[in-house]
Motif scaffolding. Sequence first.
Motif, mmCIF file in Angstrom:
data_model
loop_
_atom_site.group_PDB
_atom_site.id
_atom_site.type_symbol
_atom_site.label_atom_id
_atom_site.label_comp_id
_atom_site.label_asym_id
_atom_site.label_seq_id
_atom_site.Cartn_x
_atom_site.Cartn_y
_atom_site.Cartn_z
ATOM 1 N N GLU A 93 13.058 51.506 72.496
ATOM 2 C CA GLU A 93 14.317 51.249 72.571
ATOM 3 C C GLU A 93 14.340 52.744 73.918
ATOM 4 O O GLU A 93 15.791 52.256 74.803
ATOM 5 N N GLN A 153 13.483 51.797 77.043
ATOM 6 C CA GLN A 153 13.993 50.534 77.940
ATOM 7 C C GLN A 153 15.929 51.462 78.565
ATOM 8 O O GLN A 153 15.766 50.903 79.668
ATOM 9 N N GLU A 154 15.810 52.546 77.593
ATOM 10 C CA GLU A 154 17.696 53.153 78.466
ATOM 11 C C GLU A 154 16.960 53.664 79.811
ATOM 12 O O GLU A 154 17.797 53.839 80.823
#
Length: 78
Positions: free
Chosen positions: A48, A51-52
């Motif tokens: 996650e 991705q950020e």
Amino acid sequence: MPCHGLVLDWGTFWDIVGRARVEAGRDTERVAQVLLRQLRELSPGEIEEFQEHLLRWGLSACALGSACPTRGAGTTRY
């Protein structure tokens, strides 16, 4: 080591990207394949945050019109 409570800090993000680019060269399809393989080894939280970071960098690069940074000899070049 996490930075500012992050599971995956900017340095680790660029290390992952750099290793994929070294292994795959300029073939963007191959870079994507190598990145997918590397991401499978990360925890869900790390994925996650990867991705950020990717989204943040992509938006910043578009705003600045800059090229993808490359890492080498402990420095980041743009």
